[in-house]
Design a protein around this motif. Sequence first.
Motif, PDB file in Angstrom:
ATOM      1  N   LYS A  86       0.823  -1.222   0.000  1.00 24.29           N
ATOM      2  CA  LYS A  86       0.000   0.000   0.000  1.00 24.29           C
ATOM      3  C   LYS A  86       0.852   1.265   0.000  1.00 24.29           C
ATOM      4  O   LYS A  86       0.334   2.356   0.165  1.00 24.29           O
ATOM      5  CB  LYS A  86      -0.943  -0.007   1.201  1.00 24.29           C
ATOM      6  CG  LYS A  86      -0.245  -0.048   2.549  1.00 24.29           C
ATOM      7  CD  LYS A  86      -1.253  -0.122   3.684  1.00 24.29           C
ATOM      8  CE  LYS A  86      -0.537  -0.171   5.021  1.00 24.29           C
ATOM      9  NZ  LYS A  86      -1.461  -0.240   6.138  1.00 24.29           N
ATOM     10  N   TYR A  87       2.153   1.132  -0.212  1.00 25.92           N
ATOM     11  CA  TYR A  87       3.075   2.259  -0.113  1.00 25.92           C
ATOM     12  C   TYR A  87       3.628   2.677  -1.477  1.00 25.92           C
ATOM     13  O   TYR A  87       3.885   1.830  -2.330  1.00 25.92           O
ATOM     14  CB  TYR A  87       4.248   1.901   0.802  1.00 25.92           C
ATOM     15  CG  TYR A  87       3.824   1.402   2.158  1.00 25.92           C
ATOM     16  CD1 TYR A  87       3.384   2.285   3.140  1.00 25.92           C
ATOM     17  CD2 TYR A  87       3.843   0.048   2.458  1.00 25.92           C
ATOM     18  CE1 TYR A  87       2.980   1.827   4.383  1.00 25.92           C
ATOM     19  CE2 TYR A  87       3.442  -0.416   3.704  1.00 25.92           C
ATOM     20  CZ  TYR A  87       3.011   0.478   4.667  1.00 25.92           C
ATOM     21  OH  TYR A  87       2.616   0.029   5.891  1.00 25.92           O
ATOM     22  N   SER A  88       3.812   3.984  -1.651  1.00 21.91           N
ATOM     23  CA  SER A  88       4.443   4.540  -2.853  1.00 21.91           C
ATOM     24  C   SER A  88       5.219   5.783  -2.463  1.00 21.91           C
ATOM     25  O   SER A  88       4.761   6.561  -1.613  1.00 21.91           O
ATOM     26  CB  SER A  88       3.392   4.958  -3.886  1.00 21.91           C
ATOM     27  OG  SER A  88       2.732   3.852  -4.419  1.00 21.91           O
ATOM     28  N   TRP A  89       6.376   5.980  -3.085  1.00 22.96           N
ATOM     29  CA  TRP A  89       7.140   7.209  -2.903  1.00 22.96           C
ATOM     30  C   TRP A  89       8.179   7.329  -4.002  1.00 22.96           C
ATOM     31  O   TRP A  89       8.566   6.334  -4.614  1.00 22.96           O
ATOM     32  CB  TRP A  89       7.762   7.295  -1.514  1.00 22.96           C
ATOM     33  CG  TRP A  89       8.847   6.297  -1.202  1.00 22.96           C
ATOM     34  CD1 TRP A  89      10.189   6.460  -1.388  1.00 22.96           C
ATOM     35  CD2 TRP A  89       8.692   4.997  -0.626  1.00 22.96           C
ATOM     36  NE1 TRP A  89      10.871   5.347  -0.968  1.00 22.96           N
ATOM     37  CE2 TRP A  89       9.972   4.437  -0.489  1.00 22.96           C
ATOM     38  CE3 TRP A  89       7.586   4.256  -0.199  1.00 22.96           C
ATOM     39  CZ2 TRP A  89      10.177   3.164   0.032  1.00 22.96           C
ATOM     40  CZ3 TRP A  89       7.797   2.988   0.320  1.00 22.96           C
ATOM     41  CH2 TRP A  89       9.081   2.462   0.432  1.00 22.96           C
ATOM     42  N   PRO A  90       8.630   8.561  -4.281  1.00 24.45           N
ATOM     43  CA  PRO A  90       9.644   8.748  -5.326  1.00 24.45           C
ATOM     44  C   PRO A  90      11.023   8.310  -4.838  1.00 24.45           C
ATOM     45  O   PRO A  90      11.378   8.514  -3.675  1.00 24.45           O
ATOM     46  CB  PRO A  90       9.613  10.259  -5.581  1.00 24.45           C
ATOM     47  CG  PRO A  90       9.070  10.853  -4.329  1.00 24.45           C
ATOM     48  CD  PRO A  90       8.181   9.822  -3.703  1.00 24.45           C
TER      49      PRO A  90
END
Length: 140
Positions: free
Chosen positions: A100-104
């Motif tokens: 459930k995680y996203s980041w640049p």
Amino acid sequence: MTAKITVGWREWLSLPELGIEKVKAKIDTGARTSCIHALNIEEYEVDGEKWVKFITQPLQEDEETQVVCNAKVKKKKHVTSSGGQKELRYFIETTLHSGKYSWPIEITLTSRATMKFRMLLGRTAMENRIVVDPALSHLL
């Protein structure tokens, strides 16, 4: 303070902006930068900006599955490999996604043909987000 994500020493990750649905990554606290297996790297320009096109084979021991990727070049500089060799690498920025995680993240392009993992997730990409439990795998 936000709770940190606990990960194992290896995790399945996705880089959707590059078209990579899944890649098994080694979570490497000893590496400063993240990297992904890249072949046939070609530089080109779009509106005066440098871009790269490359092929990746995201699955271990599977050279048949290939993904053609395009990304804007963030920079190009020398990186010292784990073997102590300096290599000039392209740096790109893309979004990492897992569970459930996203980041640049910033990631370098290099051949990892002789390595077990097609991607390393380094400290810079983990900073202030991740805690590693080396006894576990595939938590995300």
